[in-house]
Design a protein around this motif. Structure first.
Motif, PDB file in Angstrom:
ATOM      1  N   THR A   1     -19.492  19.064  38.914  1.00  0.00           N
ATOM      2  CA  THR A   1     -18.600  17.910  38.792  1.00  0.00           C
ATOM      3  C   THR A   1     -19.100  16.744  39.628  1.00  0.00           C
ATOM      4  O   THR A   1     -19.119  15.594  39.170  1.00  0.00           O
ATOM      5  CB  THR A   1     -17.176  18.287  39.246  1.00  0.00           C
TER       6      THR A   1
ATOM      7  N   SER B   1      -9.519  20.791  36.850  1.00  0.00           N
ATOM      8  CA  SER B   1     -10.069  21.531  35.707  1.00  0.00           C
ATOM      9  C   SER B   1     -10.377  22.979  36.070  1.00  0.00           C
ATOM     10  O   SER B   1     -10.200  23.883  35.250  1.00  0.00           O
ATOM     11  CB  SER B   1     -11.327  20.837  35.184  1.00  0.00           C
TER      12      SER B   1
ATOM     13  N   ALA C   1     -10.748  15.522  40.014  1.00  0.00           N
ATOM     14  CA  ALA C   1     -10.775  15.959  38.619  1.00  0.00           C
ATOM     15  C   ALA C   1     -11.380  17.354  38.499  1.00  0.00           C
ATOM     16  O   ALA C   1     -10.912  18.179  37.704  1.00  0.00           O
ATOM     17  CB  ALA C   1     -11.563  14.958  37.785  1.00  0.00           C
TER      18      ALA C   1
END
Length: 569
Positions: free
Chosen positions: A566, A366, A362
């Motif tokens: 993250t 991003s 993810a």
């Protein structure tokens, strides 16, 4: 007739399945050259630069999966084959290296093109052989035949690798007349060798099963492997809770089982998390592991038991805790392992790896949505749009590391990946890819940095078209890695002596060789450039991203900060 045993070298090689030879021009090697050039079953290539010739032969042998012959004249020409031979040795690629030499009485007597050639490659070949200078007596002809048979057989014995045959010649080097016919003996002898099957004996299976049942945290790590379409299928049949850490060079992307971002997980994890990731049992296959973080994790948080699967040869103790070398192939081993039951706690161990990997996936997505036309972004887009059944070649330094960050999706079927990770040098990355181009079908796509690309520009110095070659040059005008690793980046001499700024552009090389040139500078040009790169064409195409070291260092540092955040959340 003293050259007849020399001419028959080509016949022996052909009968043993060798179909390709790479030759560098020279006079003393004339008899060897003519023997292979005139043989109807052997395709020959003339490559003037011996260093490029060695790496082109390496690429051919990788593509063909069988030995390729290299031939050169005496003197320093022989030394120029050294880097490719060292790479072939550590990457376990079979090469048969034939070098012409002066007769022994003229070595060190101030005769031209004469150096000490016996055993010149030392421990970087499986064996060095010396042909007799005289070949007139039947025993001498028998000796030549025996040496060639032994050498070719040895190059293929597991683990495969290069062999060197030094051949002294006295004048005359050429046939008496230009019309003289070179003949090959119809009854030339070949010595065949049977191969073992490497199946696991039942007694060993029972002992392995006992150890397996006692382990709650089993981890599989795959290093560099040649593409094998059967191996991903065998891995898919393994119990679902076995985490697999595999670099892009492992060629296991089609398995759909890889923890793709294991390098980042191993580097970012806190000590308590690393303790959770520590395996009881480590199972390794393949050769060089690219990820330094994975190596450090498994050295500092070692397994109780480490099995390495390798059918033959010395096994490297990469993680410093090797306990068992299992003499079988990965395919046979995983076929057996797929029927084994695991401890119930294995599911929790797999979840630690899987959840961390999903968070990082993810984070990648991003970050790339908002990045500029950087090396990082371009590499991710090239990997995403690779045509089916193409071959991906990765140059050393940052190119292979960028690619390893992203990996290949499991729907990229039929794509094989190559990188010179035997010695990890930049010196022959382009030449190796061209060796594949000259013998393989489909597109061959090389992702390379500017220093590796220009260092090996003689890879293009020959007369063979390369319509299936596509090159992506990440040109930041220097070696960016020296701005990213500890040590050189802090030195005042870094820019001049480590980064090595250079002003060159691939545009001029394309004009010189008649290649199609594609320039990319802005984000909106990336997709159009990649589409053009992978489109049809009658010549090689080179896509170049012009940037700077400082710009790409800033982007990569921003990427690492984003990924750190993250992972922490």
């Amino acid at each position: 007739m003293s050259l007849q045993p020399v001419y028959d070298i080509a016949e022996i090689c052909a009968k043993k399945g060798i179909t390709h030879a790479v030759i560098s021009p020279g006079s003393r090697s004339a008899a060897l050259t003519l023997a292979f050039v005139r043989h109807p079953s052997i395709k020959t290539f003339i490559i003037p630069d011996e260093r490029s010739a060695g790496f082109i032969a390496l690429g051919m042998a990788q593509q063909l999966r069988k030995p390729v012959v290299t031939i050169c004249t005496s003197g320093t020409a022989v030394y120029n084959l050294g880097p490719a031979i060292a790479e072939a040795f550590f990457q376990q690629v079979p090469l048969v290296v034939l070098t012409a030499d002066r007769p022994p009485e003229w070595v060190a007597q101030q005769d031209g093109q004469t150096i000490f050639q016996r055993n010149i490659f030392g421990a970087h070949v499986k064996q060095s052989y010396e042909l007799p200078v005289s070949r007139q007596h039947p025993d001498e002809a028998w000796h030549v035949n025996r040496i060639i048979n032994e050498a070719v057989n040895l190059s293929l014995d597991l683990p495969p690798g290069p062999v060197h045959i030094n051949a002294p010649f006295r004048e005359p080097f050429y046939p008496a007349s230009s019309g003289e016919i070179i003949r090959y003996s119809s009854d030339v002898r070949t010595i065949c060798e049977s191969k073992p099957d490497f199946y696991l004996p039942e007694k060993e299976k029972a002992e392995l099963q006992k150890q397996l049942a006692a382990c709650k945290k089993i981890l599989i790590v795959a290093g560099q492997l040649p593409y094998d379409p059967q191996l991903p299928g065998a891995i898919r049949k393994l119990p679902v809770h076995l985490p697999l850490l595999a670099d892009i060079t492992s060629n296991l992307h089609e398995s759909g089982r890889i923890i793709a971002h294991s390098d980042l997980i191993a580097g970012l994890a806190a000590p308590s998390q690393k303790k959770e990731l520590q395996p009881d049992l480590l199972i390794t296959i393949g050769q060089s592991v690219l990820s330094k973080n994975v190596k450090l994790l498994l050295r500092n948080y070692p397994p109780s038991v480490h099995w390495h699967i390798q059918p033959a040869g010395e096994a490297a103790d990469v993680f410093q805790h090797l306990t068992h070398i299992i003499r079988t192939t990965p395919l046979h081993f995983f076929t057996w392992l797929s029927a084994c039951s695991l401890h119930p706690a294995q599911q929790l161990y797999h979840e630690h790896w899987k959840k961390a990997d999903e968070r990082l996936r993810a984070g990648f997505a991003s970050f790339l949505q908002n990045t500029s036309a950087s090396e990082l972004y371009l590499t991710s887009e090239v990997l995403k749009h690779l045509p089916a059944a193409s071959t991906l070649h990765l140059a050393n330094s940052m190119s292979v590391r960028y690619a390893n960050l992203f990996g290949l999706a499991d729907n990229k079927s039929g794509i094989s990946v190559y990188c010179n990770r035997g010695t990890s040098g930049i010196d022959g990355c382009t030449s190796t890819a061209i060796g594949h181009c000259l013998t393989g079908s489909g597109l061959h796509v090389l992702v390379t940095g500017d220093l590796a690309f220009f260092y090996d520009r003689n890879a293009f110095w020959h007369n063979y078209p390369l319509p299936n070659l596509r090159v992506v040059v990440l040109n930041n005008q220097g070696g960016i890695i020296f701005k990213l690793i500890d040590g050189p980046s802090q030195l005042p001499e870094a820019d001049a002596y480590f980064v090595t700024h250079q002003p060159l552009s691939a545009k001029h090389l394309c004009a010189e060789y008649g290649f199609e040139y594609i320039a990319v500078a802005r984000p909106e040009e990336v997709h159009a450039g990649i589409k053009k790169l992978f489109g049809p064409g009658n010549t090689a195409k080179i896509l170049e991203l012009q940037g700077s070291v400082s710009e790409n260092v800033s982007i990569f540092e921003a990427f690492k900060s984003h990924i750190r955040l993250t992972y922490a959340t």
